[in-house]
Write a protein that holds these residues in place. Structure first.
Motif, short mmCIF file in Angstrom:
data_model
loop_
_atom_site.label_atom_id
_atom_site.label_comp_id
_atom_site.label_asym_id
_atom_site.label_seq_id
_atom_site.Cartn_x
_atom_site.Cartn_y
_atom_site.Cartn_z
N PHE A 271 0.78 -1.28 0.12
CA PHE A 271 0.06 -0.07 0.07
C PHE A 271 0.73 1.19 -0.17
O PHE A 271 0.40 2.27 0.18
CB PHE A 271 -0.89 -0.05 1.24
N SER A 272 2.19 1.21 -0.02
CA SER A 272 3.07 2.45 -0.12
C SER A 272 3.25 2.99 -1.40
O SER A 272 3.49 4.33 -1.16
CB SER A 272 4.40 1.85 0.34
N GLY A 273 2.70 2.37 -2.34
CA GLY A 273 2.87 3.04 -3.81
C GLY A 273 4.11 3.08 -4.49
O GLY A 273 4.43 3.16 -5.49
N TRP A 274 5.38 2.36 -3.75
CA TRP A 274 6.69 2.55 -4.22
C TRP A 274 6.86 1.25 -5.29
O TRP A 274 7.44 1.35 -6.20
CB TRP A 274 7.77 2.29 -3.07
N LEU A 275 6.02 0.34 -5.24
CA LEU A 275 6.05 -0.77 -6.18
C LEU A 275 5.72 -0.50 -7.46
O LEU A 275 5.91 -0.80 -8.56
CB LEU A 275 5.54 -2.26 -5.48
N ALA A 276 4.63 0.63 -7.45
CA ALA A 276 3.94 1.02 -8.60
C ALA A 276 4.99 2.07 -9.26
O ALA A 276 5.26 2.21 -10.62
CB ALA A 276 2.64 1.71 -8.47
N ARG A 277 5.50 2.85 -8.42
CA ARG A 277 6.53 4.01 -8.90
C ARG A 277 7.79 3.34 -9.33
O ARG A 277 8.45 4.05 -10.55
CB ARG A 277 6.69 5.07 -7.69
N LEU A 278 8.17 2.17 -8.73
CA LEU A 278 9.51 1.66 -9.09
C LEU A 278 9.03 0.27 -9.42
O LEU A 278 9.45 -0.82 -8.75
CB LEU A 278 10.54 1.79 -7.91
N PRO A 279 8.88 0.01 -10.76
CA PRO A 279 8.36 -1.32 -11.01
C PRO A 279 9.76 -2.22 -11.14
O PRO A 279 9.25 -3.71 -11.32
CB PRO A 279 7.69 -1.18 -12.57
N ASP A 280 10.79 -1.60 -11.20
CA ASP A 280 12.16 -2.72 -11.30
C ASP A 280 12.37 -3.26 -9.77
O ASP A 280 13.39 -3.88 -9.75
CB ASP A 280 13.12 -2.11 -11.96
N LEU A 281 11.98 -2.36 -8.78
CA LEU A 281 12.51 -2.60 -7.48
C LEU A 281 11.89 -4.05 -6.99
O LEU A 281 10.79 -4.32 -7.23
CB LEU A 281 11.93 -1.74 -6.51
N LYS A 282 12.88 -4.81 -6.56
CA LYS A 282 12.83 -6.26 -6.02
C LYS A 282 12.90 -6.13 -4.25
O LYS A 282 13.85 -5.69 -3.93
CB LYS A 282 13.31 -7.33 -6.45
N ILE A 283 11.82 -6.83 -3.57
CA ILE A 283 12.03 -6.86 -2.32
C ILE A 283 12.02 -8.18 -1.81
O ILE A 283 11.04 -9.13 -2.26
CB ILE A 283 11.28 -5.96 -1.26
N VAL A 284 12.67 -8.68 -0.62
CA VAL A 284 12.98 -10.34 -0.35
C VAL A 284 12.38 -10.35 1.39
O VAL A 284 13.02 -9.29 2.02
CB VAL A 284 14.09 -10.86 -0.58
N TYR A 285 11.98 -11.36 1.64
CA TYR A 285 11.38 -11.45 3.31
C TYR A 285 12.10 -12.92 3.63
O TYR A 285 12.05 -13.77 3.05
CB TYR A 285 9.99 -11.59 3.34
N SER A 286 13.17 -12.52 4.38
CA SER A 286 14.11 -13.78 4.94
C SER A 286 13.48 -14.26 6.08
O SER A 286 13.08 -13.72 7.27
CB SER A 286 15.32 -13.30 4.94
#
Length: 401
Positions: A271-286
């Motif tokens: 819901f932050s909007g960052w994933l729409a603004r930066l579609p190449d950004l990847k995040i990982v949960y370890s």
């Protein structure tokens, strides 16, 4: 079926393991004037207690021998929980440990490769120990000039010494400047220029007294990661606060709820909007496991559809939140039967395997056997993705090319 799985089970690429930094990591890299205040180790006897998540210590001639990190005015013990490899489950306790008592693979890269070979593991990516899971030790320190030097020294050691001679089998994971988003971005660019594709970050920055991801504060850091293909990796506990229910709840309650911060963080990101603004950004949960993911995706999509008039996300999230999960977010598991039974909803392209060496939850040296048991009924192409293929694509690794 078992023989077929035995002969075809892919070599593991683990995206969540840990390194115990040796005692000279910072002494070898900091200017001499900082050697008395920068990170260094001391070995002495004493009595340790762990109450309410806080270590306390009293010197004692007949106490246990332990290696301690000293940094500015703080002391941090090495404990068997963080260096559990080689100990039986009954021996893994909150107790001090010395480097001599640890399995050498905890801190020596050549010995680590040997332990990986014994565990059917092709490659590993390791989170820090003394700096904590996203380097928050240096954020909390008083002297930020020294903190800057310490972050860069750790990253130089990670790239050049820990991973340098491994032939790509040890995958660099760096830390950054949590107290300054512009410095954090610059460090991402510096490390990306030498091939680093992963950086640590906090799952819930406000727990560390930092701005949340719902504003623009982190924009330089997030943009640097997106532009360089650097994944943002968030380990459970990287907010220095683990889920529990009360101060007197037994440790087992918190251990059962370890996924809670990852679930909250995932909701933040969707819901932050960052994933729409930066579609190449990847995040990982370890180390958060994966069985909880399908429900939170369903819930987030329902909220997005039904509560858009008052949900507060405006036009920042133009598509259902699950869209961004399946495009840009990865989860990790080491033992999650329920999650694997629902792997299609978790995302066959979104999940990676981990061995968690040398922590108390690690499946070492039986990770292959564990993996076969967990994944043996899945199609071979799905097994390949979970065990190594997704990690190769995520981190742009030079394997299987």
């Amino acid at each position: 079926m078992e023989d077929t799985v035995e002969s075809t089970f892919p070599k593991i690429i683990s995206v969540d393991d840990h390194v115990i930094e040796h005692g000279r990591v910072w002494l070898d890299r900091l200017p001499a004037k900082y050697h008395d205040v920068g990170p260094r180790t001391i070995q002495e006897r004493g009595t340790m207690q762990f109450v309410g998540g806080v270590f306390s210590y009293e010197p004692s001639d007949d106490g246990e021998l332990c290696d301690w990190w000293l940094y500015e005015d703080k002391r941090t013990p090495q404990t068997r929980l963080s260096a559990a490899a080689g100990f039986s489950r009954d021996e893994v306790k909150v107790t001090g440990i010395t480097y001599e008592e640890m399995r050498k693979g905890c801190w020596d890269p050549k010995a680590r490769i040997e332990d990986m070979d014994a565990n059917w593991t092709d490659a590993q990516m390791c989170f820090p120990s003394f700096p904590r899971f996203c380097g928050q030790v240096f954020m909390e320190a008083q002297d930020k000039v020294l903190s800057d030097l310490c972050v860069k020294a750790y990253n130089d050691w990670m790239v050049e010494e820990w991973c340098g001679d491994s032939g790509g089998r040890l995958i660099p994971l760096t830390i950054t400047h949590l107290w300054d988003a512009d410095l954090a971005a610059a460090e991402v660019y510096r490390n990306a220029a030498r091939g680093v594709r992963a950086v640590c970050f906090s799952e819930i920055p406000p727990y560390l007294g930092l701005p949340s991801i719902h504003g623009d504060y982190w924009e330089p850091f997030f943009r640097a990661c997106a532009e360089t293909g650097t994944t943002i990796n968030m380990h459970i506990g990287s907010s220095s606060k683990m889920p529990s229910t009360s101060a007197d709840a037994p440790a087992a309650v918190g251990s059962t709820l370890t996924f809670g911060n990852a679930m909250s963080s995932l909701t933040d990101w969707m819901f932050s909007g960052w994933l729409a603004r930066l579609p190449d950004l990847k995040i990982v949960y370890s180390e958060g496991q994966i069985g909880w993911i399908p429900y939170i995706l369903e819930r987030a999509d329902n909220v997005w559809e039904e509560n858009r008039a008052w949900g507060g996300f405006g036009d920042k999230v133009p598509e259902p939140p699950s869209t961004y999960y399946y495009r840009q977010i990865y989860g990790c598991f080491f033992d999650d039967v329920y999650g694997l039974e629902n792997i299609e909803k978790c995302g066959v392209n979104n999940i990676c395997f981990e061995t968690d060496y040398p922590h108390s939850d690690s499946t070492w040296p039986h990770s292959k056997t564990v993996g076969e048991k967990l994944m043996g009924d899945l199609p071979e192409d799905v097994i390949y993705k979970l065990v190594r293929g997704n990690a190769i694509k995520l981190l742009d690794l030079d394997f299987d090319k």
